[in-house]
Design an enzyme around this catalytic site. Structure first.
Site, PDB file in Angstrom:
ATOM      1  N   ASP A  47      20.321  36.615 -15.509  1.00  0.00           N
ATOM      2  CA  ASP A  47      19.366  35.804 -14.901  1.00  0.00           C
ATOM      3  C   ASP A  47      20.037  34.940 -13.493  1.00  0.00           C
ATOM      4  O   ASP A  47      21.453  35.429 -13.799  1.00  0.00           O
ATOM      5  CB  ASP A  47      18.974  34.758 -15.961  1.00  0.00           C
ATOM      6  CG  ASP A  47      20.072  33.665 -16.336  1.00  0.00           C
ATOM      7  OD1 ASP A  47      21.236  34.253 -16.677  1.00  0.00           O
ATOM      8  OD2 ASP A  47      20.206  32.449 -16.365  1.00  0.00           O
ATOM      9  N   GLU A  48      19.289  34.748 -12.840  1.00  0.00           N
ATOM     10  CA  GLU A  48      19.785  33.660 -11.511  1.00  0.00           C
ATOM     11  C   GLU A  48      20.975  34.711 -10.638  1.00  0.00           C
ATOM     12  O   GLU A  48      22.090  34.177 -10.675  1.00  0.00           O
ATOM     13  CB  GLU A  48      20.109  32.401 -12.064  1.00  0.00           C
ATOM     14  CG  GLU A  48      18.773  31.799 -12.555  1.00  0.00           C
ATOM     15  CD  GLU A  48      19.303  30.237 -12.804  1.00  0.00           C
ATOM     16  OE1 GLU A  48      20.283  30.042 -13.243  1.00  0.00           O
ATOM     17  OE2 GLU A  48      18.130  29.441 -12.727  1.00  0.00           O
ATOM     18  N   VAL A  49      20.742  35.675 -10.524  1.00  0.00           N
ATOM     19  CA  VAL A  49      21.745  36.634  -9.728  1.00  0.00           C
ATOM     20  C   VAL A  49      21.660  36.029  -8.240  1.00  0.00           C
ATOM     21  O   VAL A  49      21.037  36.683  -7.261  1.00  0.00           O
ATOM     22  CB  VAL A  49      21.706  38.101  -9.960  1.00  0.00           C
ATOM     23  CG1 VAL A  49      22.877  38.726  -9.324  1.00  0.00           C
ATOM     24  CG2 VAL A  49      21.272  38.384 -11.236  1.00  0.00           C
TER      25      VAL A  49
END
Length: 450
Positions: free
Chosen positions: A140-142
């Protein structure tokens, strides 16, 4: 499946505390735990640099799994494989693997060393979890994906976008797991996939959908992309502010009631099957942020949320079961409080944190700000130059000394309770952020007064 998330990138509990908590999780309706180890895993060899000084030992990892088995809790390890890898990329040794050189958040997927490192990390974690049938790869949230020079060059050469880069890396990670660990099923968060077109997505993994309010359109998209199973992720703590110390009960209850509605509507999206829910309990927003709500403080919220899922709603009967299990007399959802002594692991910490939140700052600031004798005869100017009229000083002295003594005695007890559950670094950080910030002002005044 109902997995309770243990986020160990902050305030990792001692195994002795987990021994007390696991039976409670099982009793409340959990049947699995999602363990995000981060730097608490006993990495070996080349990877030893990633370990926290307080990391669990190999024996601890084995003990955690035995405890889970004993209480019929499936263990799912979580290894971040793309974003949220600050605990890896903060080290100089791995700095060359950053997507953007300045930021330690995300991997550069174009450097062969990235996949090699991930294979090695995944192997060590999976080897120590041979009974697990699931692995969670995070993803997630790269942040800043596509902003590094390698990504920019790759996109112009291959006429691709960040979605293509993302999927290519994820497929390489999943390919490694599938070939090396036959039968091990993978989970990942879905936020990065929401921006990717249906054509590019082909169900390769069990998705964990995180945002409830907007789930509908994305679930339809996942059906179209050939996904057969979906998980949801709710939260019992750790989502209402990076420095939040007390979970808002009605907020988390509403979150679970909303997810129940989504679950009830899911049959209309056949053949997509609902496979499980992760009750997330974030302990930090990332490796560098402060601690949010401690686990003992979040247990009442967790109990309400789990029982709501088990019973398909929050009735008076559900409420009574929660109160009886936790040893409380009553609860005020809107005020986020539970009344009564409490008989769950860490109940003392729950009550003492409530005291810190509700009274510490207020009582100290009141003494320092509203006492006219302090303002008039013991100002910062007086204290700096060390002079004052003893007559006026004595008028506030006994009150301030008593307040100081009471809080110091309270804090000694709180520290002792925290040390039973947590390692020294957590105790130090929590006290520094939540207690010393105010108590040090009072300590300074008392020192100068004496």
């Amino acid at each position: 499946m109902r997995l309770v998330h243990l986020d160990l990138k902050g305030a990792a509990p001692r195994v002795s505390y987990l021994e007390e908590v696991f039976p409670l999780l099982s009793q409340l309706g959990a049947n699995g735990i999602l363990i995000e180890y981060e730097d608490m895993f006993p990495f070996k060899g080349e990877l030893e640099i990633l370990k926290s000084p307080y990391a669990y030992s190999e024996e601890d990892i084995e003990r955690i799994q035995q405890l889970a088995e004993l209480h019929k809790l499936e263990v799912v390890p979580l290894v971040q494989t793309f974003g949220h890898v600050e605990f890896i990329l903060k080290h100089e040794k791995y700095q060359h693997l950053r997507e953007v050189e300045r930021f330690p958040n995300s991997f550069n997927p174009h450097v062969p060393d990235t996949l090699a490192l991930l294979k090695s990390i995944l192997s060590q974690v999976i080897e120590k979890h041979r009974r697990s049938t699931w692995i969670h790869i995070g993803a997630d949230e790269v942040f800043h994906l596509g902003e590094g020079m390698d990504s920019k060059n790759w996109m112009s050469r291959n006429k691709g976008d960040t979605g293509t880069i993302y999927l290519k890396h994820i497929k390489e990670v999943l390919g490694f797991i599938a070939t090396q660990y036959w039968g091990l099923r993978a989970l990942m968060w879905d936020d990065m996939l929401r921006k990717i077109s249906v054509g590019a997505l082909r169900g390769t993994v069990a998705l964990v959908a995180r945002a409830c309010a907007t789930a509908g359109p994305f679930l339809a998209k996942y059906v179209e992309s050939g996904f057969e199973a979906v998980w949801f992720a709710s939260a019992f703590k750790g989502t209402t502010g990076p420095a939040q110390t007390w979970p808002p009960l009605s907020y988390h209850l509403k979150n679970h009631l909303s997810w129940l509605k989504v679950m009830q509507a899911l049959p209309r999206l056949a053949p997509l099957r609902f496979q499980g829910i992760v009750l997330t309990g974030w302990q930090r927003y990332d490796h560098y942020s402060v601690l949010c709500e401690l686990l003992p403080v979040g247990i009442p919220s967790l109990a309400i949320c789990l029982q709501t899922l088990v019973n398909g709603g929050f009735t008076e009967e559900t409420k009574r079961k929660v109160l009886d299990t936790l040893g409380f007399q009553s609860m005020q959802l809107e005020q986020s409080t539970c009344e009564g002594r409490g008989a769950f692991p860490g109940a003392e910490i729950y009550h003492m944190v409530e005291q810190v939140n509700g009274h510490l700052k207020e009582s100290i600031l009141k003494a320092l700000e509203e006492e006219s004798a302090i303002k008039g005869w013991f100002s910062p100017y007086h204290r700096k130059r060390q002079f004052g009229n003893p007559r006026n000083m004595e008028s506030f002295g006994s009150k301030v000394l008593k307040l100081h003594e009471d809080w110091e005695s309270f804090v000694r007890d709180l520290r002792a309770h925290l040390e039973r559950v947590y390692f020294p670094d957590t105790v130090e950080e929590w006290m520094e952020e939540n207690v010393n910030l105010y108590l040090d002002q009072l300590r300074g005044l008392v020192r100068d007064y004496r």
